[in-house]
Design an enzyme around this catalytic site. Structure first.
Site, PDB file in Angstrom:
ATOM      1  N   LYS A  25     -11.274  -3.308  11.669  1.00  0.00           N
ATOM      2  CA  LYS A  25     -10.168  -2.824  12.209  1.00  0.00           C
ATOM      3  C   LYS A  25     -10.125  -3.421  13.588  1.00  0.00           C
ATOM      4  O   LYS A  25      -9.277  -3.843  14.164  1.00  0.00           O
ATOM      5  CB  LYS A  25      -9.909  -1.414  12.174  1.00  0.00           C
ATOM      6  CG  LYS A  25      -9.428  -0.706  10.964  1.00  0.00           C
ATOM      7  CD  LYS A  25      -8.214  -1.017  10.623  1.00  0.00           C
ATOM      8  CE  LYS A  25      -7.578  -0.422   9.397  1.00  0.00           C
ATOM      9  NZ  LYS A  25      -6.350  -0.806   8.680  1.00  0.00           N
TER      10      LYS A  25
ATOM     11  N   ARG B 213      -1.795  -0.474  -7.364  1.00  0.00           N
ATOM     12  CA  ARG B 213      -1.819   0.776  -8.210  1.00  0.00           C
ATOM     13  C   ARG B 213      -0.545   1.028  -8.533  1.00  0.00           C
ATOM     14  O   ARG B 213       0.769   0.442  -8.176  1.00  0.00           O
ATOM     15  CB  ARG B 213      -2.279   2.146  -7.511  1.00  0.00           C
ATOM     16  CG  ARG B 213      -3.780   1.958  -7.026  1.00  0.00           C
ATOM     17  CD  ARG B 213      -4.030   3.199  -6.015  1.00  0.00           C
ATOM     18  NE  ARG B 213      -3.406   2.929  -4.762  1.00  0.00           N
ATOM     19  CZ  ARG B 213      -3.644   3.493  -3.437  1.00  0.00           C
ATOM     20  NH1 ARG B 213      -4.433   4.596  -3.550  1.00  0.00           N
ATOM     21  NH2 ARG B 213      -2.997   3.376  -2.336  1.00  0.00           N
TER      22      ARG B 213
ATOM     23  N   GLY C  43       0.902  -1.212  -0.035  1.00  0.00           N
ATOM     24  CA  GLY C  43       0.009  -0.214  -0.042  1.00  0.00           C
ATOM     25  C   GLY C  43       0.879   1.182  -0.067  1.00  0.00           C
ATOM     26  O   GLY C  43       0.557   2.262   0.620  1.00  0.00           O
TER      27      GLY C  43
ATOM     28  N   ASP D 140      -0.631  -7.649  -5.323  1.00  0.00           N
ATOM     29  CA  ASP D 140      -1.848  -7.617  -4.725  1.00  0.00           C
ATOM     30  C   ASP D 140      -1.951  -8.781  -3.555  1.00  0.00           C
ATOM     31  O   ASP D 140      -1.727  -9.676  -3.572  1.00  0.00           O
ATOM     32  CB  ASP D 140      -2.840  -8.510  -5.682  1.00  0.00           C
ATOM     33  CG  ASP D 140      -4.318  -8.699  -5.312  1.00  0.00           C
ATOM     34  OD1 ASP D 140      -5.000  -9.177  -5.957  1.00  0.00           O
ATOM     35  OD2 ASP D 140      -4.606  -8.507  -4.098  1.00  0.00           O
TER      36      ASP D 140
ATOM     37  N   TYR E  80     -15.582  -0.598   8.356  1.00  0.00           N
ATOM     38  CA  TYR E  80     -14.295  -0.220   8.587  1.00  0.00           C
ATOM     39  C   TYR E  80     -13.800  -0.336   9.972  1.00  0.00           C
ATOM     40  O   TYR E  80     -12.715  -0.985  10.407  1.00  0.00           O
ATOM     41  CB  TYR E  80     -13.961   1.310   8.005  1.00  0.00           C
ATOM     42  CG  TYR E  80     -12.385   1.947   8.195  1.00  0.00           C
ATOM     43  CD1 TYR E  80     -12.451   3.066   9.347  1.00  0.00           C
ATOM     44  CD2 TYR E  80     -11.496   1.453   7.648  1.00  0.00           C
ATOM     45  CE1 TYR E  80     -11.121   3.448   9.213  1.00  0.00           C
ATOM     46  CE2 TYR E  80     -10.188   1.989   7.873  1.00  0.00           C
ATOM     47  CZ  TYR E  80     -10.109   2.929   8.751  1.00  0.00           C
ATOM     48  OH  TYR E  80      -8.910   3.518   8.968  1.00  0.00           O
TER      49      TYR E  80
ATOM     50  N   GLY F  19      -0.292   4.951  -1.352  1.00  0.00           N
ATOM     51  CA  GLY F  19      -1.546   5.538  -0.484  1.00  0.00           C
ATOM     52  C   GLY F  19      -1.047   6.513   0.438  1.00  0.00           C
ATOM     53  O   GLY F  19       0.066   7.085   0.364  1.00  0.00           O
ATOM     54  N   GLN F  20      -2.099   7.358   1.099  1.00  0.00           N
ATOM     55  CA  GLN F  20      -1.622   8.729   1.660  1.00  0.00           C
ATOM     56  C   GLN F  20      -0.805   8.183   2.984  1.00  0.00           C
ATOM     57  O   GLN F  20       0.175   9.124   2.834  1.00  0.00           O
ATOM     58  CB  GLN F  20      -2.845   8.921   2.426  1.00  0.00           C
ATOM     59  CG  GLN F  20      -3.054  10.337   3.032  1.00  0.00           C
ATOM     60  CD  GLN F  20      -3.966  10.647   4.311  1.00  0.00           C
ATOM     61  OE1 GLN F  20      -4.864   9.943   4.554  1.00  0.00           O
ATOM     62  NE2 GLN F  20      -3.936  11.961   4.592  1.00  0.00           N
TER      63      GLN F  20
ATOM     64  N   ASP G  91       2.230  -1.704  -4.346  1.00  0.00           N
ATOM     65  CA  ASP G  91       0.785  -1.433  -4.303  1.00  0.00           C
ATOM     66  C   ASP G  91       0.480  -2.182  -5.600  1.00  0.00           C
ATOM     67  O   ASP G  91       0.933  -2.683  -6.380  1.00  0.00           O
ATOM     68  CB  ASP G  91       0.892  -0.018  -4.421  1.00  0.00           C
ATOM     69  CG  ASP G  91      -0.467   0.573  -3.939  1.00  0.00           C
ATOM     70  OD1 ASP G  91      -0.464   1.337  -2.723  1.00  0.00           O
ATOM     71  OD2 ASP G  91      -1.609   0.051  -4.252  1.00  0.00           O
TER      72      ASP G  91
HETATM   73  C1  VAH Z   1     -11.225   7.592   7.831  1.00  0.00           C
HETATM   74  N1  VAH Z   1      -8.988   8.638   7.840  1.00  0.00           N
HETATM   75  O1  VAH Z   1     -11.620   8.514   7.476  1.00  0.00           O
HETATM   76  C2  VAH Z   1      -9.602   7.438   8.060  1.00  0.00           C
HETATM   77  C3  VAH Z   1      -9.510   7.308   9.662  1.00  0.00           C
HETATM   78  C4  VAH Z   1     -10.197   7.927  11.887  1.00  0.00           C
HETATM   79  C5  VAH Z   1     -10.438   8.025  10.589  1.00  0.00           C
HETATM   80  O2  VAH Z   1      -9.588   6.094  10.032  1.00  0.00           O
HETATM   81  O3  VAH Z   1     -11.701   6.425   7.773  1.00  0.00           O
END
Ligand code: VAH
Length: 315
Positions: free
Chosen positions: A148, A38, A10, A54, A144, A13-14, A36
């Site tokens: 996590k 990408r 990754g 991948d 998400y 990415g940011q 990545d």
């Molecule tokens: C999001 N930038 O917005 C992430 C982060 C706490 C937010 O995990 O999903």
């Protein structure tokens, strides 16, 4: 003793771009393999090896780890909160299976260390809103957050059961100018700077008073490296450490920007991301990270605002 050889998954990415560059400064360009799905981010070009990879293809990943003599993996690939709500099945599958692939390979190849980011998104509306503690009621209400939180328990399991030295941080919203965020609820705090400079106005998708835990990318990168360089004996938390710096709302960051761009105007049109933001704590207690491995943040809101505008103006 084999030389450290790091694989960043990754890397375009940011977080990945800045973490790869920081790790290359420490370990040497050739010792950090960026990867990545990408194509290679422009900022990485010419700074070290890059492979298209991948993370969901476990066999291919395993081959790369062996072929490149990898000793550490930083797994940054993930689908974030806003995008995850649009495709729950994919977000759950990618965010959890990618981690299980990496943990399994780390165990089989006895890798030295693994890094995997969690997020303050694991907390839900039943968690304390202010100074949310390391251990408390944690009932995530986004895919998400669910993925996590589940991943944190897999990290803890592989550490306790198989001795894998996997370490993790619950990042707040991250602000950066080098590479764009993707699909997050806190992305407004990055967009606002670009639009303030280009348009002198910004329409926020979160309401004026939505205060969230935030951090400047340089602080987040330093925290990651300090955690990974800490002695294993000091790492008491093997799920994921709360990590904090500051909290602010769209109205507060707009007021800070106005000090630099007097004509800047903000309007508010909350969208589906408002409900996600409202489910998260407004501030985080990261005393465990400060106690166990000496964490402390450096950037406050005035410092972030000045540095963001200075660097974006130079681009
Ligand atoms: C999001 N930038 O917005 C992430 C982060 C706490 C937010 O995990 O999903």
């Amino acid at each position: 003793m084999m030389k450290d050889k790091i694989l960043v998954i990754g890397a375009s990415g940011q977080i990945g771009v800045e973490l790869t560059l920081a790790l290359r400064r420490i370990y040497g360009n050739a010792q950090v393999v960026a990867s990545d799905l990408r194509e290679e981010n422009d900022l990485l070009k010419g700074t070290g090896p890059y492979v298209s990879l991948d993370v969901m293809n476990k066999e291919m990943l395993h081959v790369q780890v062996i072929r490149q003599n990898i000793t550490q993996i930083y797994l940054l690939a993930a689908i974030l909160s806003a995008t995850g709500e649009k495709n729950p099945g994919l977000a759950w599958h990618l965010n959890t299976q990618s981690l299980l692939n990496v943990l399994d390979i780390a165990r089989e190849e006895q890798l030295q260390k693994v890094y995997w980011p969690s997020s303050i998104a694991v907390f839900g509306p039943t968690s304390p809103r202010q100074n949310c503690p390391q251990q408390t009621i944690i009932e995530p209400v986004t895919v998400y957050g669910i993925s996590k939180y589940a991943g944190e328990f897999w990290c803890n399991y592989y550490n306790r059961r198989f001795g894998v030295d996997v370490r993790s941080l619950r990042y707040p919203g991250l602000i950066s100018y080098k590479s764009s965020p993707g699909g997050g609820t806190t992305d407004y705090a990055v967009e606002i700077f670009n639009e303030a400079l280009e348009e002198k106005k910004y329409t926020s998708f979160l309401s004026a008073g939505t205060s969230l835990p935030m951090m400047y990318m340089p602080d987040a990168i330093r925290a990651t490296i300090e955690l990974m360089e800490a002695s294993a004996a000091n790492i008491a938390v093997r799920t994921s450490y709360n990590l904090a710096a500051i909290s602010f709302s769209p109205a507060e960051i707009a007021a800070e920007i106005k000090k630099h761009i007097p004509g800047f105007a903000i309007t508010y049109e909350p969208d589906y991301r408002q409900a996600i933001a409202d489910s998260w704590p407004q501030s985080i207690d990261d005393s465990a990270a400060r106690k166990d491995w000496g964490w402390k943040h450096e950037y406050d809101l005035p410092g972030i605002t000045a540095d963001m505008l200075l660097n974006l103006r130079q681009e």
